[in-house]
Scaffold this active site. Structure first.
Site, PDB file in Angstrom:
ATOM      1  N   CYS A   1      -5.039   2.544  -3.471  1.00 26.17           N
ATOM      2  CA  CYS A   1      -3.801   3.085  -2.883  1.00 26.17           C
ATOM      3  C   CYS A   1      -2.651   2.092  -3.037  1.00 26.17           C
ATOM      4  O   CYS A   1      -1.806   1.948  -2.134  1.00 26.17           O
ATOM      5  CB  CYS A   1      -3.977   3.472  -1.420  1.00 26.17           C
TER       6      CYS A   1
ATOM      7  N   HIS B   1       0.870  -1.184   0.000  1.00 27.94           N
ATOM      8  CA  HIS B   1       0.000   0.000   0.000  1.00 27.94           C
ATOM      9  C   HIS B   1       0.912   1.241   0.000  1.00 27.94           C
ATOM     10  O   HIS B   1       2.039   1.187   0.492  1.00 27.94           O
ATOM     11  CB  HIS B   1      -0.840  -0.057   1.279  1.00 27.94           C
TER      12      HIS B   1
ATOM     13  N   ASP C   1       3.407  -4.243   7.872  1.00 31.93           N
ATOM     14  CA  ASP C   1       2.191  -3.459   7.738  1.00 31.93           C
ATOM     15  C   ASP C   1       1.032  -4.442   7.951  1.00 31.93           C
ATOM     16  O   ASP C   1       0.703  -5.230   7.074  1.00 31.93           O
ATOM     17  CB  ASP C   1       2.151  -2.829   6.340  1.00 31.93           C
TER      18      ASP C   1
ATOM     19  N   GLN D   1      -4.174  -5.046   7.109  1.00 33.61           N
ATOM     20  CA  GLN D   1      -5.132  -6.052   6.641  1.00 33.61           C
ATOM     21  C   GLN D   1      -4.890  -7.411   7.288  1.00 33.61           C
ATOM     22  O   GLN D   1      -5.564  -8.383   6.947  1.00 33.61           O
ATOM     23  CB  GLN D   1      -5.058  -6.199   5.107  1.00 33.61           C
TER      24      GLN D   1
ATOM     25  N   LYS E   1     -10.112  -0.627  10.636  1.00 25.76           N
ATOM     26  CA  LYS E   1     -10.235  -1.863   9.844  1.00 25.76           C
ATOM     27  C   LYS E   1     -10.531  -3.051  10.748  1.00 25.76           C
ATOM     28  O   LYS E   1     -10.790  -4.153  10.280  1.00 25.76           O
ATOM     29  CB  LYS E   1      -8.960  -2.105   9.046  1.00 25.76           C
TER      30      LYS E   1
HETATM   31  N1  C6P Z   1      -6.219   0.521   3.006  1.00 25.81           N
HETATM   32  C1  C6P Z   1      -8.058   0.090   1.505  1.00 25.81           C
HETATM   33  O1  C6P Z   1      -9.149   0.334   0.993  1.00 25.81           O
HETATM   34  P1  C6P Z   1      -4.777   3.937   7.270  1.00 25.81           P
HETATM   35  O2  C6P Z   1      -5.346   4.786   6.189  1.00 25.81           O
HETATM   36  O3  C6P Z   1      -3.564   4.553   7.897  1.00 25.81           O
HETATM   37  O4  C6P Z   1      -5.778   3.474   8.262  1.00 25.81           O
HETATM   38  O5  C6P Z   1      -4.286   2.569   6.566  1.00 25.81           O
HETATM   39  C2  C6P Z   1      -3.419   2.616   5.481  1.00 25.81           C
HETATM   40  C3  C6P Z   1      -3.174   1.248   4.953  1.00 25.81           C
HETATM   41  C4  C6P Z   1      -1.913   0.689   5.085  1.00 25.81           C
HETATM   42  N2  C6P Z   1      -1.648  -0.552   4.688  1.00 25.81           N
HETATM   43  C5  C6P Z   1      -2.591  -1.332   4.151  1.00 25.81           C
HETATM   44  C6  C6P Z   1      -2.235  -2.738   3.740  1.00 25.81           C
HETATM   45  C7  C6P Z   1      -3.886  -0.831   3.961  1.00 25.81           C
HETATM   46  O6  C6P Z   1      -4.823  -1.611   3.416  1.00 25.81           O
HETATM   47  C8  C6P Z   1      -4.184   0.495   4.346  1.00 25.81           C
HETATM   48  C9  C6P Z   1      -5.533   1.091   4.095  1.00 25.81           C
HETATM   49  C10 C6P Z   1      -7.573   0.925   2.668  1.00 25.81           C
HETATM   50  O7  C6P Z   1      -7.354  -0.833   1.107  1.00 25.81           O
HETATM   51  C11 C6P Z   1      -7.745   2.387   2.410  1.00 25.81           C
HETATM   52  S1  C6P Z   1      -6.704   2.972   1.131  1.00 25.81           S
END
Ligand code: C6P
Length: 412
Positions: free
Chosen positions: A370, A129, A206, A209, A232
């Site tokens: 993203c 991401h 990271d 997910q 999430k």
């Molecule tokens: N992915 C998706 O629709 P934040 O925005 O900081 O809570 O998370 C960022 C982020 C970082 N790593 C991974 C693997 C992610 O999936 C995400 C967020 C969302 O896939 C929003 S773009």
């Protein structure tokens, strides 16, 4: 009775805990298949936040009065729950952030920036991401270090051997997602950590997910940093965690200055607070963190292994049903996947398809997720992505399939 129907019944019960799932959208009962972007919140999280705001709200760590004590207790209690949830060895290893993005930026700026020199490198993978790409690009630009990227194959799996080849004596850190948000690929993080440990290279995972779908034990994984987001995992937005090994966090300077991260301030000398407060400048998202604590309690009552098992079965069902839709093209077919299926249908633009599905009450995410480098790899500008949570069931998948077939009719 065999196991499958029993599990579906359980999902139906869990679903009742989520008020947002009881509504209709465009006259159709909502099918929510966008939990990878942001998951819905159970009643207990919504109520815990509301009760906190109605009765207990005050600033944390600052007041001697009753409400401040209550707020501090609830906030710090949530930290303890988080420690337990991911099995960190100490509460000092749980830095509360506003999400995964902030957590990764913290590591880039506080761990990497002071250590990196021109000629050093950071290794990531092609399926990250943007939150696990851009912070490293920034710190590499700031220091003259190199960002190395391990490739993926046509199924959307990281080439682990090539990743290992990129790691050398100038590697400061390896950053890798636990589960890819765009493809659902589950990376073999334990293996990667074991390899890197043997070379004294810290690993950041990271886990945005990973945490909502897998039973996470950071000590068993052995990683140095693990980042994730509250929204999430069925908690409020603007909350998240950076787990960091205490020895590393101790060595790292604060990355933001302000209230709460200090023990003493004078113009001559400022003494920083102990862990984890050294990294928590300013008034935090107190109500959000309290709500996140409620979401951890809720998840633990169900059991993360039970959630993982249920979702695994539902994911298999989703893949088998989608595969039979005419005109279907899967993007991402890794052997080990969780929760997500990305796809394209005929030559319908992903946004058009997403809109047609929305009009049938089915919510999916469309676009680049993203993860533009992943899209570039597959030669597409975006995909449709259906993502599951434990509150989904087979009916949701069947509704998705019907909606896709209707879309094909519309687009002729
Ligand atoms: N992915 C998706 O629709 P934040 O925005 O900081 O809570 O998370 C960022 C982020 C970082 N790593 C991974 C693997 C992610 O999936 C995400 C967020 C969302 O896939 C929003 S773009």
């Amino acid at each position: 009775m065999n196991a499958a129907p029993a599990r579906v019944t359980q999902a139906a019960d869990w679903r009742l805990d989520f008020p947002a799932l009881r509504q209709s959208v465009h006259g159709q009962p909502l099918v929510y298949l966008d939990s990878a972007a942001s998951a819905q919140q159970p009643e207990v999280v919504i109520e815990t936040v509301a009760a906190y705001q109605r009765e207990d709200h005050a600033n944390v760590h600052r007041g001697v009065h009753t409400l401040s004590h209550r707020a501090t207790e609830a906030y710090e209690g949530a930290r303890d729950k988080m420690r337990d949830f991911i099995n960190a060895s100490a509460r000092s290893e749980i830095v509360l952030t506003k999400g995964t993005t902030e957590a990764i930026n913290l590591v880039a700026q506080s761990f990497c920036r002071p250590r990196l020199q021109a000629g050093d490198n950071i290794v990531i993978t092609h399926l990250e991401h943007h939150a696990n790409i851009v912070p490293w690009q920034l710190v590499c630009e700031q220091t003259g270090a190199e960002l190395r990227v391990a490739p993926i194959n046509d199924r959307g799996e990281v080439s682990i051997d090539e990743l290992y080849e990129l790691v050398d004596e100038r590697t400061l850190l390896v950053g890798i997602s636990h589960v890819s948000n765009a493809l659902g690929t589950v990376n073999p993080v334990e293996e990667v950590v074991a390899f890197c440990k043997g070379r004294n290279v810290p690993v950041l995972i990271d886990g945005a997910q990973g945490v909502p779908h897998l039973d996470i034990d950071v000590q068993a994984i052995g990683c140095d940093f693990y980042a994730f987001s509250g929204h999430k995992m069925f908690g409020p937005t603007g909350t998240g965690v950076l787990f960091g090994r205490e020895a590393l966090l101790e060595e790292m300077p604060p990355w933001q200055g302000g209230g709460d991260m200090i023990l003493e301030v004078s113009f001559e000398n400022t003494i920083y607070n102990e862990l984890p407060y050294k990294f928590e400048a300013g008034t935090p998202n107190i109500s959000g963190v309290v709500g996140l604590g409620a979401s951890v309690d809720y998840l633990q009552r169900i059991g993360m292994q039970r959630i993982a098992d249920y979702e695994h079965e539902l994911h298999d069902y989703m893949v088998s049903q989608l595969r039979d839709v005419d005109g279907m093209r899967f993007i991402g077919e890794a052997a080990n996947k969780a929760s997500v299926q990305s796809f394209l249908l005929d030559d319908i633009h992903s946004h058009d398809l997403g809109t047609i599905l929305d009009h049938q009450g089915v919510a999916i995410r469309t676009g680049h997720h993203c993860a533009m480098p992943v899209m570039q790899w597959f030669g597409v500008s975006g995909t449709c992505r259906a993502s599951l949570a434990f509150y989904n069931n087979r009916d949701d998948i069947d509704r998705l399939v019907i909606a896709l077939e209707k879309a094909r009719e519309i687009f002729g």
